[in-house]
Design a protein around this motif. Structure first.
Motif, PDB file in Angstrom:
ATOM      1  N   ASN A   3       1.973   3.147  -6.859  1.00 44.09           N
ATOM      2  CA  ASN A   3       1.745   2.668  -5.504  1.00 44.09           C
ATOM      3  C   ASN A   3       0.245   2.525  -5.276  1.00 44.09           C
ATOM      4  O   ASN A   3      -0.562   3.212  -5.916  1.00 44.09           O
ATOM      5  CB  ASN A   3       2.337   3.651  -4.489  1.00 44.09           C
ATOM      6  CG  ASN A   3       3.832   3.793  -4.626  1.00 44.09           C
ATOM      7  OD1 ASN A   3       4.516   2.926  -5.158  1.00 44.09           O
ATOM      8  ND2 ASN A   3       4.354   4.896  -4.146  1.00 44.09           N
ATOM      9  N   LYS A  14       0.093  -0.298   2.635  1.00 44.93           N
ATOM     10  CA  LYS A  14       0.600   0.467   1.501  1.00 44.93           C
ATOM     11  C   LYS A  14       1.540  -0.435   0.724  1.00 44.93           C
ATOM     12  O   LYS A  14       2.402  -1.094   1.306  1.00 44.93           O
ATOM     13  CB  LYS A  14       1.357   1.711   1.975  1.00 44.93           C
ATOM     14  CG  LYS A  14       0.467   2.764   2.571  1.00 44.93           C
ATOM     15  CD  LYS A  14       1.275   3.983   2.944  1.00 44.93           C
ATOM     16  CE  LYS A  14       0.359   5.026   3.552  1.00 44.93           C
ATOM     17  NZ  LYS A  14       1.107   6.225   3.938  1.00 44.93           N
ATOM     18  N   ASN A  16       4.293  -0.087  -2.094  1.00 44.96           N
ATOM     19  CA  ASN A  16       5.117   0.935  -2.736  1.00 44.96           C
ATOM     20  C   ASN A  16       6.158   0.299  -3.646  1.00 44.96           C
ATOM     21  O   ASN A  16       6.764  -0.718  -3.295  1.00 44.96           O
ATOM     22  CB  ASN A  16       5.846   1.775  -1.678  1.00 44.96           C
ATOM     23  CG  ASN A  16       4.893   2.493  -0.753  1.00 44.96           C
ATOM     24  OD1 ASN A  16       3.904   3.067  -1.194  1.00 44.96           O
ATOM     25  ND2 ASN A  16       5.176   2.465   0.528  1.00 44.96           N
ATOM     26  N   LYS A  39       3.553  -1.785   5.480  1.00 46.21           N
ATOM     27  CA  LYS A  39       3.759  -1.561   4.051  1.00 46.21           C
ATOM     28  C   LYS A  39       4.540  -2.723   3.449  1.00 46.21           C
ATOM     29  O   LYS A  39       5.255  -3.443   4.126  1.00 46.21           O
ATOM     30  CB  LYS A  39       4.458  -0.236   3.797  1.00 46.21           C
ATOM     31  CG  LYS A  39       5.885  -0.145   4.266  1.00 46.21           C
ATOM     32  CD  LYS A  39       6.447   1.243   3.960  1.00 46.21           C
ATOM     33  CE  LYS A  39       7.869   1.396   4.405  1.00 46.21           C
ATOM     34  NZ  LYS A  39       8.174   1.123   5.772  1.00 46.21           N
ATOM     35  N   SER A  41       7.162  -3.186   0.191  1.00 41.92           N
ATOM     36  CA  SER A  41       7.996  -2.436  -0.745  1.00 41.92           C
ATOM     37  C   SER A  41       8.535  -3.389  -1.797  1.00 41.92           C
ATOM     38  O   SER A  41       9.044  -4.470  -1.456  1.00 41.92           O
ATOM     39  CB  SER A  41       9.155  -1.766  -0.014  1.00 41.92           C
ATOM     40  OG  SER A  41       8.668  -0.875   0.962  1.00 41.92           O
TER      41      SER A  41
END
Length: 92
Positions: A3, A14, A16, A39, A41
């Motif tokens: 990450n 972020k 991830n 974020k 993902s």
């Protein structure tokens, strides 16, 4: 994949790499850019080329949220093919 954080439009995102169950079985997800702690993902077990394509796709959503899904798909596909042509590959 590890990450990491990425600054997009002066905001820290972020990024991830997650289990597919964490993203409802899709390849990836991108929060709304107006989120307080946004974020991205990405499914961590995706094949390498799909992982790169999905990362590009979701980053494009973060950078240019006004783009249509079709424009994001096309741009991510072209960028992924260009990276592949120059020999880019993910290092584990």
């Amino acid at each position: 994949m590890k990450n990491f954080t990425l600054t997009i439009r002066r905001k820290k995102w972020k990024v991830n790499f997650v289990r597919s169950a964490d993203i409802r079985g899709s390849w990836g997800e991108c929060d709304d850019p107006s989120a307080k702690s946004p974020k991205i993902s990405i499914w961590k077990n995706a094949p390498k080329r799909a992982l790169v394509n999905t990362l590009l796709h979701e980053v494009l959503h973060a950078v240019r949220p006004e783009l249509s899904e079709e424009a994001v798909d096309e741009t991510a596909n072209v960028l992924e093919r260009a990276l592949n042509r120059v020999g880019y590959e993910i290092k584990e």
